[in-house]
Write an enzyme that holds these catalytic residues in place. Structure first.
Site: not given
Ligand code: SF4
Length: 337
Positions: A124, A143
Site C-alpha cells: 500500500k 485503505d
C-alpha cells in the site's frame, strides 16, 4: 472500453466519481518522494490530519534520507510520538533512510519491488509513493475507505486489501488506478462514511447497489417510531400498574393480619413484632427448662438411693463379720498387761 458487464459497472462508478471530484490529491502534505514516503509510513494506524501536524517539525530537523539515517532514535520518537506506535515507526524510518542511503544514493526508488524491501514499507505504501510522487500506476491503494466503498458499490466481495486490489485492477483501466483511490477516499470521508452513509445526497445513488448498507429505518429496527413509543409507554404503564397492584395487595394483606385494628406506623409495627418475638423466646425457654429440671431431679434421686443401698449392704456385711470374729484385738493392749 469496459471488457465485461462488471467492467461496465466499474466504469460507471469511475465516471460518476470523476464528475463529483474532478480534482483530487493526496491528503498527506509533502514536497518530494522522500517526505511522502515518511508521511505514509507514519500514517499507519493514524489519521492524515495527525500526521500533517507532526511532519513539519520532523522534515525541518531531518530534511533528507541522509540526515534521518544519522538520527538518534529517541529524537525521532519524540517528534512522532503522537502518531502512535512511535517506537516501531521511528525504528522503521531510520532503518529505511539507512537503506535509501546505502542502496539508492539517498533517493526513493521507482519500482515496487525495491520499495517493498524497505523497512516499514508494504504494498500500500509503495503504491501511494509510486502513484502520487512519480505518477506510476503500480496498483490501487486499498485503505479502509477504499475497502468499505468498493464493497458497498459492488466492485468486490473480497476481504483482504491484496485481494480487493486485484479485483479493482481487473475492472479498471490502469490510467484510473491512481486517482480512483483518491476519489474513493474523498467520497468516503465526505458522503459514504462507515456508520452514516448519506445515500440520499450521494451522486452515485442510482448506480450504487449499496451492498451491506442498512437504511436508517432498518438499522433502527422494523417498528415505526410511533409504535415503538406506544410499546414503550405500554411497558412503562404495565410496570407501573404491576408495582401499584403489588403495593396494594401487600397493604391489604397487612390489613388482614391486623384485623380491624387501625393502621399502625412502620415503627410501631416493628416494635410490636419484636416484643412478640421476645415473648415467644421466653415461652420456648421455659418449656425447655421444665423437662430438663425434672430429668435432673430424677437422676439425682436415683443416685442417692443407690448410695444408700450400698451403705446398707456395707453395714450388713460388717455386722456379719463382727459376729464371726468377735471384738477386734488390740496388739499393744496385751504387752502392757
Ligand atoms: S449510494 Fe450510499 S452506499 Fe453507495 S456510495 Fe453513495 S453513500 Fe455510499
Amino acid at each position: 472500453m469496459p471488457r465485461n458487464p462488471l467492467d461496465s459497472h466499474a466504469h460507471q462508478i469511475d465516471t460518476a466519481l470523476r464528475l463529483a471530484y474532478p480534482e483530487v490529491h493526496c491528503a498527506l502534505v509533502h514536497s518530494n518522494a522522500f517526505q511522502l514516503l515518511v508521511a505514509t509510513i507514519l500514517s499507519a494506524q493514524c489519521t492524515d490530519v495527525r500526521v500533517n501536524l507532526v511532519t513539519p517539525a520532523l522534515f525541518a530537523r531531518f530534511p533528507t534520507a541522509f540526515e534521518l539515517a544519522k538520527a538518534e532514535l529517541t529524537d525521532v520518537e519524540e517528534l512522532i510520538r503522537s502518531t502512535g506506535f512511535f517506537r516501531a515507526k521511528a525504528k522503521n524510518l531510520v532503518a529505511a533512510a539507512c537503506k535509501l542511503v546505502e542502496l539508492h544514493g539517498g533517493e526513493v526508488p521507482r519500482d515496487l519491488e525495491a520499495l517493498t524491501k524497505l523497512p516499514g514499507v508494504g504494498r500500500k505504501t509503495a503504491n501511494v509513493v509510486l502513484g502520487t510522487a512519480y505518477g506510476i500506476p503500480s496498483g490501487i491503494v486499498v485503505d479502509t475507505h477504499v475497502k468499505r466503498l468498493s464493497t458497498r458499490m459492488g466492485l468486490t466481495e473480497s476481504k483482504t486489501p491484496e485481494a480487493i486490489e486485484q479485483d479493482l485492477i481487473a475492472k479498471l483501466p490502469s490510467e484510473s488506478w491512481i486517482d480512483f483511490s483518491h476519489r474513493l477516499i474523498t467520497h468516503g470521508r465526505a458522503i459514504c462514511s462507515a456508520h452514516n452513509p448519506k445515500c440520499s445526497a450521494c451522486a452515485l445513488e442510482t448506480i450504487c447497489p449499496k451492498i451491506g448498507v442498512k437504511s436508517r429505518k432498518e438499522s433502527a429496527g422494523s417498528e415505526p417510531k410511533s409504535s415503538r413509543e406506544s410499546a414503550a409507554k405500554s411497558r412503562a404503564g404495565s410496570a407501573e400498574s404491576n408495582s401499584k397492584s403489588s403495593r396494594e395487595s401487600a397493604a391489604k394483606s397487612r390489613g388482614k393480619s391486623a384485623g380491624s385494628e387501625p393502621k399502625l406506623s412502620r415503627g410501631t409495627e416493628a416494635k410490636r413484632s419484636s416484643a412478640a418475638a421476645n415473648n415467644e423466646r421466653v415461652h420456648a425457654t421455659k418449656a425447655l427448662k421444665k423437662p430438663l429440671e425434672s430429668t435432673e431431679k430424677k437422676a439425682r434421686g436415683d443416685e442417692s438411693s443407690k448410695i444408700a443401698e450400698m451403705k446398707r449392704k456395707r453395714e450388713k456385711s460388717k455386722a456379719k463379720r463382727n459376729d464371726r470374729e468377735g471384738p477386734k484385738r488390740n496388739d499393744h493392749e496385751g504387752s502392757n498387761e
